[in-house]
Design a protein around this motif. Structure first.
Motif, PDB file in Angstrom:
ATOM      1  N   ALA A 172       0.862  -1.183   0.000  1.00 11.22           N
ATOM      2  CA  ALA A 172       0.000   0.000   0.000  1.00 11.22           C
ATOM      3  C   ALA A 172       0.894   1.227   0.000  1.00 11.22           C
ATOM      4  CB  ALA A 172      -0.931   0.016   1.218  1.00 11.22           C
ATOM      5  N   GLY A 173       0.326   2.346  -0.413  1.00 10.56           N
ATOM      6  CA  GLY A 173       1.094   3.591  -0.417  1.00 10.56           C
ATOM      7  C   GLY A 173       0.165   4.764  -0.583  1.00 10.56           C
ATOM      8  N   HIS A 174       0.668   5.944  -0.258  1.00 12.36           N
ATOM      9  CA  HIS A 174      -0.138   7.141  -0.422  1.00 12.36           C
ATOM     10  C   HIS A 174       0.690   8.235  -1.070  1.00 12.36           C
ATOM     11  CE1 HIS A 174       1.772   9.004   3.180  1.00 12.36           C
ATOM     12  NE2 HIS A 174       1.764   7.764   3.637  1.00 12.36           N
ATOM     13  N   CYS A 175       0.029   9.056  -1.878  1.00  9.15           N
ATOM     14  CA  CYS A 175       0.668  10.175  -2.580  1.00  9.15           C
ATOM     15  C   CYS A 175       1.818   9.631  -3.442  1.00  9.15           C
ATOM     16  CB  CYS A 175       1.122  11.214  -1.573  1.00  9.15           C
ATOM     17  SG  CYS A 175       1.521  12.819  -2.283  1.00  9.15           S
ATOM     18  N   HIS A 176       3.035  10.185  -3.293  1.00 13.12           N
ATOM     19  CA  HIS A 176       4.187   9.698  -4.038  1.00 13.12           C
ATOM     20  C   HIS A 176       4.396   8.206  -3.778  1.00 13.12           C
ATOM     21  CE1 HIS A 176       4.571  13.912  -4.013  1.00 13.12           C
ATOM     22  NE2 HIS A 176       5.866  14.048  -4.092  1.00 13.12           N
ATOM     23  N   GLY A 177       4.182   7.795  -2.525  1.00 11.13           N
ATOM     24  CA  GLY A 177       4.435   6.412  -2.155  1.00 11.13           C
ATOM     25  C   GLY A 177       3.539   5.420  -2.857  1.00 11.13           C
ATOM     26  N   ALA A 178       2.322   5.826  -3.227  1.00 10.47           N
ATOM     27  CA  ALA A 178       1.425   4.923  -3.947  1.00 10.47           C
ATOM     28  C   ALA A 178       1.999   4.568  -5.308  1.00 10.47           C
ATOM     29  CB  ALA A 178       0.047   5.574  -4.093  1.00 10.47           C
ATOM     30  N   VAL A 179       2.669   5.523  -5.937  1.00 10.14           N
ATOM     31  CA  VAL A 179       3.282   5.273  -7.243  1.00 10.14           C
ATOM     32  C   VAL A 179       4.424   4.273  -7.092  1.00 10.14           C
ATOM     33  CG1 VAL A 179       4.397   6.340  -9.234  1.00 10.14           C
ATOM     34  CG2 VAL A 179       2.666   7.610  -7.955  1.00 10.14           C
ATOM     35  N   VAL A 180       5.241   4.444  -6.051  1.00 15.54           N
ATOM     36  CA  VAL A 180       6.351   3.514  -5.821  1.00 15.54           C
ATOM     37  C   VAL A 180       5.821   2.122  -5.481  1.00 15.54           C
ATOM     38  CG1 VAL A 180       8.405   3.053  -4.436  1.00 15.54           C
ATOM     39  CG2 VAL A 180       7.832   5.404  -5.059  1.00 15.54           C
ATOM     40  N   ALA A 181       4.773   2.048  -4.651  1.00 16.51           N
ATOM     41  CA  ALA A 181       4.189   0.744  -4.313  1.00 16.51           C
ATOM     42  C   ALA A 181       3.696   0.027  -5.562  1.00 16.51           C
ATOM     43  CB  ALA A 181       3.045   0.937  -3.318  1.00 16.51           C
ATOM     44  N   PHE A 182       3.085   0.780  -6.476  1.00 12.07           N
ATOM     45  CA  PHE A 182       2.613   0.195  -7.730  1.00 12.07           C
ATOM     46  C   PHE A 182       3.776  -0.376  -8.535  1.00 12.07           C
ATOM     47  CE2 PHE A 182       2.009   0.725 -12.299  1.00 12.07           C
ATOM     48  CZ  PHE A 182       0.854  -0.013 -12.518  1.00 12.07           C
ATOM     49  N   GLU A 183       4.873   0.381  -8.642  1.00  7.07           N
ATOM     50  CA  GLU A 183       6.017  -0.096  -9.418  1.00  7.07           C
ATOM     51  C   GLU A 183       6.670  -1.296  -8.743  1.00  7.07           C
ATOM     52  OE1 GLU A 183       8.809  -0.411 -12.469  1.00  7.07           O
ATOM     53  OE2 GLU A 183       6.844   0.557 -12.354  1.00  7.07           O
TER      54      GLU A 183
END
Length: 364
Positions: free
Chosen positions: A195-206
């Motif tokens: 899981a991630g939020h904001c910038h972190g959501a993009v990194v979690a997806f990758e």
């Protein structure tokens, strides 16, 4: 027609027209951009539109001359005059150039570099939940996201360069690789829950995409208000440009005048829960370059198609951009639209409905 060939009144009328269209409100010559609905993210759009209409303007001009009248006078040729004493300005000690940081800081891949992965909840059963934070994490963010685990252990990632004298990474791909190196030490085999939020959501997806490409099972990717991946800054900007933009934004947000010490700036930011006591005033210059590196990484990231399960929460105001840049490449996504109308992801993090839905999915 350039600014030099226009009168102050012509430039002022143009600026008011641009702001009225962008902010959907009437604008007076003395209206402060940041008090009538504008924010630091919109300054880039203001600058782009002004240049499209022939005005040679930088983002810093809006921060330092936030009314149509003062901005018009500046653009008409009054640039040599000092800005008013009340104009926000970041202290010079806050700026750290990318060249200097790279000369004085080590690699985040070095064996003795600070870790990025931290345990948030040590007790629990089942595979852990790994949460990618946005980088500037105050204690309340850790507390809010720790509750998502549904009885599982929970780990959180901090951005490279957030803690300790190491250089940040400037691509989403590199950040994902850095996090996966530590994740695999904790959990060598799937299924994985991210899981991630904001910038972190993009990194979690990758990270999820890389795990699946390596043959691993990813049971869930939770994305809470991910970056909509629209133009955030000029494509021609480098780290120093984005860092200066960041500092102008901080000056406007915290009412800085340029003569504050790092201790004073840190205390204002700590009071507003931007940072907590795990950091100190001396960390501020490095942290702004680290923020700029994350912004640069997002600016050049293009998500690839992903067939795995995704749980996505997004502010309805970002729906068009999210549909274009995210939903177009996701084939197994459950989307929830929320009506907060703000750029700050923190209200969504505290939304009990978001926590409940994530826990429900994890409990399956």
């Amino acid at each position: 027609m350039t600014a030099e060939r226009r009168t102050v009144q012509e430039i002022e009328d143009l600026i008011r027209g641009l702001w009225e269209e962008m902010l959907d409100t009437d604008v007076l010559p003395t209206d402060d951009f940041f008090q009538i609905g504008g924010d630091s993210l919109m300054v880039v759009d203001v600058t782009v539109e002004a240049r499209r209409h022939g005005l040679d303007m930088k983002t810093s001009a809006v921060f330092r001359h936030p009314t149509p009248a003062s901005l018009a006078r500046f653009l008409a040729g009054a640039g040599e005059e000092p800005a008013p004493a009340t104009t926000p300005r970041a202290p010079q000690d806050l700026f750290l150039s990318a060249d200097e940081l790279w000369r004085t800081h080590g690699s985040t891949w070095a064996p003795d570099a600070p870790r990025c992965l931290f345990p948030l909840v040590t007790e629990g059963r089942g595979e852990p939940l790994f949460i990618v934070h946005w980088g500037n994490d105050a204690g309340f963010v850790w507390k809010a996201t720790s509750a998502w685990g549904a009885g599982r252990p929970v780990y959180g990632f901090e951005a490279p360069g957030f803690r300790g004298a190491v250089r940040p990474l400037v691509t989403i791909n590199d950040v994902a690789d850095r996090y996966l190196a530590e994740l695999l030490q904790v959990q060598p085999e799937g299924p994985y829950h991210l899981a991630g939020h904001c910038h972190g959501a993009v990194v979690a997806f990758e990270m999820a995409r890389k795990l699946r490409a390596g043959g691993q099972e990813v049971a869930l990717v939770g994305m809470v208000k991910p970056s909509a991946l629209e133009r955030f800054v000029s494509y021609g900007w480098g780290l120093d440009d984005i860092t200066r933009y960041r500092l102008e934004s901080l000056a406007a947000t915290f009412g800085l005048q340029g003569d504050e010490s790092l201790e004073e700036v840190f205390e204002r930011m700590r009071t507003k829960e931007w940072y907590d006591d795990r950091l100190g005033p001396a960390d501020l210059p490095r942290l702004q370059v680290q923020w700029a590196a994350l912004a640069l990484a997002l600016h050049h990231y293009e998500p690839r198609p992903y067939p795995g399960p995704v749980l996505l929460f997004q502010d309805r105001k970002d729906r068009a951009e999210t549909e274009r840049n995210w939903l177009s490449v996701l084939t197994d996504v459950e989307t929830h639209w929320l009506d907060y109308g703000v750029d700050d992801p923190r209200p969504l993090l505290s939304d009990p409905g978001v926590a409940a839905r994530i826990k429900e999915r994890l409990a399956r």
